[in-house]
Design a protein around this motif. Structure first.
Motif, mmCIF file in Angstrom:
data_model
loop_
_atom_site.group_PDB
_atom_site.id
_atom_site.type_symbol
_atom_site.label_atom_id
_atom_site.label_comp_id
_atom_site.label_asym_id
_atom_site.label_seq_id
_atom_site.Cartn_x
_atom_site.Cartn_y
_atom_site.Cartn_z
ATOM 1 N N LEU A 5 0.897 -1.358 0.221
ATOM 2 C CA LEU A 5 -0.047 -0.257 -0.056
ATOM 3 C C LEU A 5 1.103 1.231 -0.022
ATOM 4 C CD1 LEU A 5 -3.047 -0.919 2.597
ATOM 5 C CD2 LEU A 5 -2.836 0.053 0.055
ATOM 6 N N THR A 6 2.308 1.049 0.153
ATOM 7 C CA THR A 6 2.965 3.000 0.579
ATOM 8 C C THR A 6 2.821 2.800 -1.397
ATOM 9 O OG1 THR A 6 4.660 1.270 1.858
ATOM 10 C CG2 THR A 6 5.186 3.306 -0.363
ATOM 11 N N GLY A 7 2.299 4.215 -0.953
ATOM 12 C CA GLY A 7 2.414 4.924 -2.567
ATOM 13 C C GLY A 7 1.087 5.439 -2.959
ATOM 14 N N LYS A 8 0.112 4.237 -2.428
ATOM 15 C CA LYS A 8 -1.766 4.954 -2.632
ATOM 16 C C LYS A 8 -2.460 5.758 -1.759
ATOM 17 C CE LYS A 8 -1.305 0.576 -4.878
ATOM 18 N NZ LYS A 8 -1.107 0.764 -6.288
ATOM 19 N N ARG A 9 -2.626 6.328 -2.425
ATOM 20 C CA ARG A 9 -3.429 7.652 -1.348
ATOM 21 C C ARG A 9 -4.946 7.285 -0.889
ATOM 22 N NH1 ARG A 9 -6.175 12.945 -2.497
ATOM 23 N NH2 ARG A 9 -5.308 14.359 -0.963
ATOM 24 N N ALA A 10 -5.322 6.981 0.141
ATOM 25 C CA ALA A 10 -6.320 7.095 0.307
ATOM 26 C C ALA A 10 -7.151 8.032 0.820
ATOM 27 C CB ALA A 10 -6.349 5.926 1.958
ATOM 28 N N LEU A 28 -2.280 3.441 7.294
ATOM 29 C CA LEU A 28 -1.066 4.241 7.475
ATOM 30 C C LEU A 28 -0.429 3.516 7.652
ATOM 31 C CD1 LEU A 28 -2.175 7.839 9.832
ATOM 32 C CD2 LEU A 28 -1.456 7.683 7.168
ATOM 33 N N ASP A 29 -0.220 2.468 8.476
ATOM 34 C CA ASP A 29 0.474 1.785 9.270
ATOM 35 C C ASP A 29 0.985 0.609 8.018
ATOM 36 O OD1 ASP A 29 0.289 2.081 11.538
ATOM 37 O OD2 ASP A 29 -1.012 -0.038 12.232
ATOM 38 N N GLU A 30 0.048 0.331 7.456
ATOM 39 C CA GLU A 30 0.816 -0.458 5.669
ATOM 40 C C GLU A 30 1.590 0.628 4.824
ATOM 41 O OE1 GLU A 30 1.041 -3.200 5.867
ATOM 42 O OE2 GLU A 30 0.109 -3.184 7.595
ATOM 43 N N GLY A 31 1.737 2.302 4.730
ATOM 44 C CA GLY A 31 2.868 3.156 4.247
ATOM 45 C C GLY A 31 1.839 4.324 3.402
ATOM 46 N N ALA A 32 0.504 3.337 3.722
ATOM 47 C CA ALA A 32 -0.717 4.836 2.420
ATOM 48 C C ALA A 32 -0.111 5.848 3.059
ATOM 49 C CB ALA A 32 -1.793 3.747 1.908
ATOM 50 N N ASP A 84 -6.887 6.814 -4.748
ATOM 51 C CA ASP A 84 -6.285 5.345 -4.971
ATOM 52 C C ASP A 84 -7.210 4.566 -4.374
ATOM 53 O OD1 ASP A 84 -3.929 5.594 -6.464
ATOM 54 O OD2 ASP A 84 -3.106 6.262 -4.469
ATOM 55 N N VAL A 85 -7.781 4.647 -3.321
ATOM 56 C CA VAL A 85 -8.726 3.962 -2.111
ATOM 57 C C VAL A 85 -9.615 4.813 -1.465
ATOM 58 C CG1 VAL A 85 -8.056 2.461 -0.406
ATOM 59 C CG2 VAL A 85 -6.363 2.378 -1.490
ATOM 60 N N LEU A 86 -11.133 4.107 -2.213
ATOM 61 C CA LEU A 86 -11.704 5.088 -1.230
ATOM 62 C C LEU A 86 -12.706 3.893 -0.574
ATOM 63 C CD1 LEU A 86 -14.773 7.127 -0.843
ATOM 64 C CD2 LEU A 86 -15.367 6.164 -2.747
ATOM 65 N N VAL A 87 -12.974 4.952 0.983
ATOM 66 C CA VAL A 87 -13.303 4.006 1.840
ATOM 67 C C VAL A 87 -14.960 4.902 2.406
ATOM 68 C CG1 VAL A 87 -13.759 2.669 4.176
ATOM 69 C CG2 VAL A 87 -11.296 3.150 2.972
ATOM 70 N N ASN A 88 -15.525 3.945 1.465
ATOM 71 C CA ASN A 88 -17.323 4.807 2.159
ATOM 72 C C ASN A 88 -17.596 4.232 3.700
ATOM 73 O OD1 ASN A 88 -17.338 6.645 -0.479
ATOM 74 N ND2 ASN A 88 -17.508 4.271 -1.225
ATOM 75 N N ASN A 89 -17.255 4.393 4.869
ATOM 76 C CA ASN A 89 -17.392 4.484 5.594
ATOM 77 C C ASN A 89 -17.964 4.539 6.656
ATOM 78 O OD1 ASN A 89 -16.461 3.286 9.183
ATOM 79 N ND2 ASN A 89 -16.349 5.702 9.087
ATOM 80 N N ALA A 233 -11.084 -2.344 10.770
ATOM 81 C CA ALA A 233 -10.039 -2.386 9.866
ATOM 82 C C ALA A 233 -9.200 -3.612 8.963
ATOM 83 C CB ALA A 233 -9.047 -1.184 10.999
ATOM 84 N N HIS A 234 -8.986 -3.910 9.975
ATOM 85 C CA HIS A 234 -8.376 -5.318 8.860
ATOM 86 C C HIS A 234 -7.961 -5.912 7.683
ATOM 87 C CE1 HIS A 234 -6.233 -6.246 13.327
ATOM 88 N NE2 HIS A 234 -5.756 -5.406 12.583
ATOM 89 N N LEU A 235 -10.260 -6.167 7.800
ATOM 90 C CA LEU A 235 -10.400 -6.705 6.901
ATOM 91 C C LEU A 235 -10.467 -5.482 5.580
ATOM 92 C CD1 LEU A 235 -12.100 -8.274 4.785
ATOM 93 C CD2 LEU A 235 -14.001 -8.097 6.503
ATOM 94 N N ALA A 236 -10.602 -4.008 6.131
ATOM 95 C CA ALA A 236 -10.617 -2.814 4.730
ATOM 96 C C ALA A 236 -9.757 -3.233 4.676
ATOM 97 C CB ALA A 236 -11.336 -1.223 5.842
ATOM 98 N N VAL A 237 -8.251 -3.552 5.222
ATOM 99 C CA VAL A 237 -7.019 -3.306 4.820
ATOM 100 C C VAL A 237 -6.272 -3.667 3.860
ATOM 101 C CG1 VAL A 237 -4.809 -2.915 4.679
ATOM 102 C CG2 VAL A 237 -5.858 -1.059 6.311
#
Ligand SMILES: NC(=O)c1ccc[n+]([C@@H]2O[C@H](COP(=O)([O-])OP(=O)(O)OC[C@H]3O[C@@H](n4cnc5c(N)ncnc54)[C@H](OP(=O)(O)O)[C@@H]3O)[C@@H](O)[C@H]2O)c1
Length: 263
Positions: A5-10, A28-32, A84-89, A233-237
Motif C-alpha cells: 500500500l506504500t504510494g497509494k492515497r486513501a 497508515l501503518d501499511e504505508g498509505a 486510489d483507495v476510497l473507504v465509504n465509512n 479495519a483489518h478486513l478493510a486494509v
C-alpha cells in the motif's frame, strides 16, 4: 505479508473516531497516505494529530465536510484530488421506534449513509478506471441483511449500500479496480461506546456491565463480545491492498458471526 500500500492515497469518510479512524490508522501503518474526514475542523485536526503521534512519519491530512450537506460535499470533492483507495465509512445510527422516524430523519439517513458513497464514487471511480487501479470499499452492516426492528431506517440505508457496491463493481469489468462491501457486526466504536454509556446511566448501571450484558445477551453472536474497530479495519486494509485482486463485487462479513445463514 506485504500489503503493497506504500504510494497509494486513501480517503476515509467519517474518520475522526470509531471504525473510520481505525481504518485510517491501519492504512497508515501499511504505508498509505490517508485523508481523514469529519464535520468540524477541530475534531479533524485532533484526529490528524493523534494519527501522527501513533504512526511516526504518517502522511495524513484532513478534509472537513458534513455528508448531510450536498454543498459541503461538492467543496470536498473539489479539494480532494486523486484517490486510489476510497473507504465509504461514514454512517449514522440510532435506535428509534419506526412510527417516530420522521421524513427528515429518513432523508438525513439517506444523504449521510447512501448519498455519501454515491457522490464520492461518482467522482472518484472514473479516475481509478482511467489510471488502471483502484479500490472502493463500503462499510455496511449485518443490519443491511437482517434489518433490526428498532433501526429500520438504518437497516434500509445499509441494504442500499450493499446494492450500490454490487452495482458499481459491474462497472469495473476487466480492470484492476475492485468494489467491495464489508458487513460489520456490533462494534465497540466511539459512537457505540457513547450510546452504551448513555443507556447505562439511564438504567442505573455501569457502561462496563451493560457492555458485557449486551454482548452476552446477543441472540446469535458467535463472538459473544463486541468487535473492536481494528478488527473491521483489518478486513478493510486487506480489501484496499493489491493482494485482494480476485475479490470484486463481494459483501464480506466481519460480523462476529451474528448472521446465521450462508447467504
Ligand atoms: N459500530 C457498529 O456496531 C457498526 C456495525 C456495523 C457497521 N457500522 C458502520 O460503520 C461506520 C462507522 O461507524 P462507527 O460506529 O465507527 O461510528 P462512530 O464511532 O459514531 O463515528 C462516526 C464518524 O463519522 C463522522 N460523521 C458522522 N456524521 C458525519 C457527517 N454527516 N459527515 C461527515 N462525517 C460524519 C464522525 O465525525 P465527527 O463527529 O467528527 O463529524 C465520526 O468520525 C458506519 O457506516 C456504521 O454504519 C458500525
Amino acid at each position: 505479508m506485504d500489503l503493497r500500500l506504500t504510494g497509494k492515497r486513501a480517503f476515509v469518510s467519517g474518520s475522526t473516531q470509531g471504525i473510520g479512524f481505525a481504518v485510517a490508522r491501519a492504512l497508515l501503518d501499511e504505508g498509505a497516505a490517508v485523508v481523514v474526514n469529519g464535520r468540524s475542523a477541530d475534531r479533524a485536526d485532533a484526529a490528524v494529530r493523534r494519527l501522527r503521534d501513533e504512526v511516526p512519519g504518517a502522511d495524513v491530512s484532513a478534509v472537513v465536510a458534513d455528508f448531510a450537506d450536498a454543498a459541503q460535499v461538492r467543496h470536498l470533492l473539489d479539494d480532494l484530488g486523486e484517490v486510489d483507495v476510497l473507504v465509504n465509512n461514514v454512517g449514522v445510527f440510532e435506535l428509534a421506534p419506526f412510527e417516530q422516524i420522521t421524513d427528515a430523519d429518513w432523508q438525513r439517513y439517506f444523504e449521510v449513509n447512501v448519498m455519501s458513497g454515491v457522490r464520492l464514487s461518482r467522482h472518484l471511480l472514473g479516475g481509478m478506471l482511467a489510471r488502471g487501479w483502484g479500490r472502493v470499499i463500503f462499510v455496511s452492516s449485518e443490519s443491511g441483511v437482517d434489518v433490526p426492528a428498532d433501526m429500520v431506517h438504518y437497516g434500509f440505508t445499509k441494504a442500499g449500500v450493499i446494492a450500490l457496491g454490487n452495482g458499481l463493481a459491474k462497472l469495473t469489468r476487466g480492470t484492476d479496480v475492485t468494489v467491495n462491501t464489508i458487513l460489520g457486526g456490533p462494534t465497540f466504536s466511539d459512537g457505540v461506546a457513547a450510546a452504551v454509556a448513555q443507556a447505562a446511566d439511564a438504567q442505573g448501571t455501569t457502561p462496563e456491565e451493560l457492555k458485557s450484558a449486551l454482548a452476552a445477551g446477543h441472540r446469535t453472536s458467535l463472538l459473544q463480545r463486541f468487535i473492536e474497530p481494528r478488527e473491521i479495519a483489518h478486513l478493510a486494509v486487506y480489501l484496499a491492498s493489491p493482494v485482494s485482486s480476485a475479490t470484486n463485487g463481494a459483501a464480506l462479513r466481519a460480523d462476529g458471526g451474528v448472521l446465521t445463514t450462508l447467504t
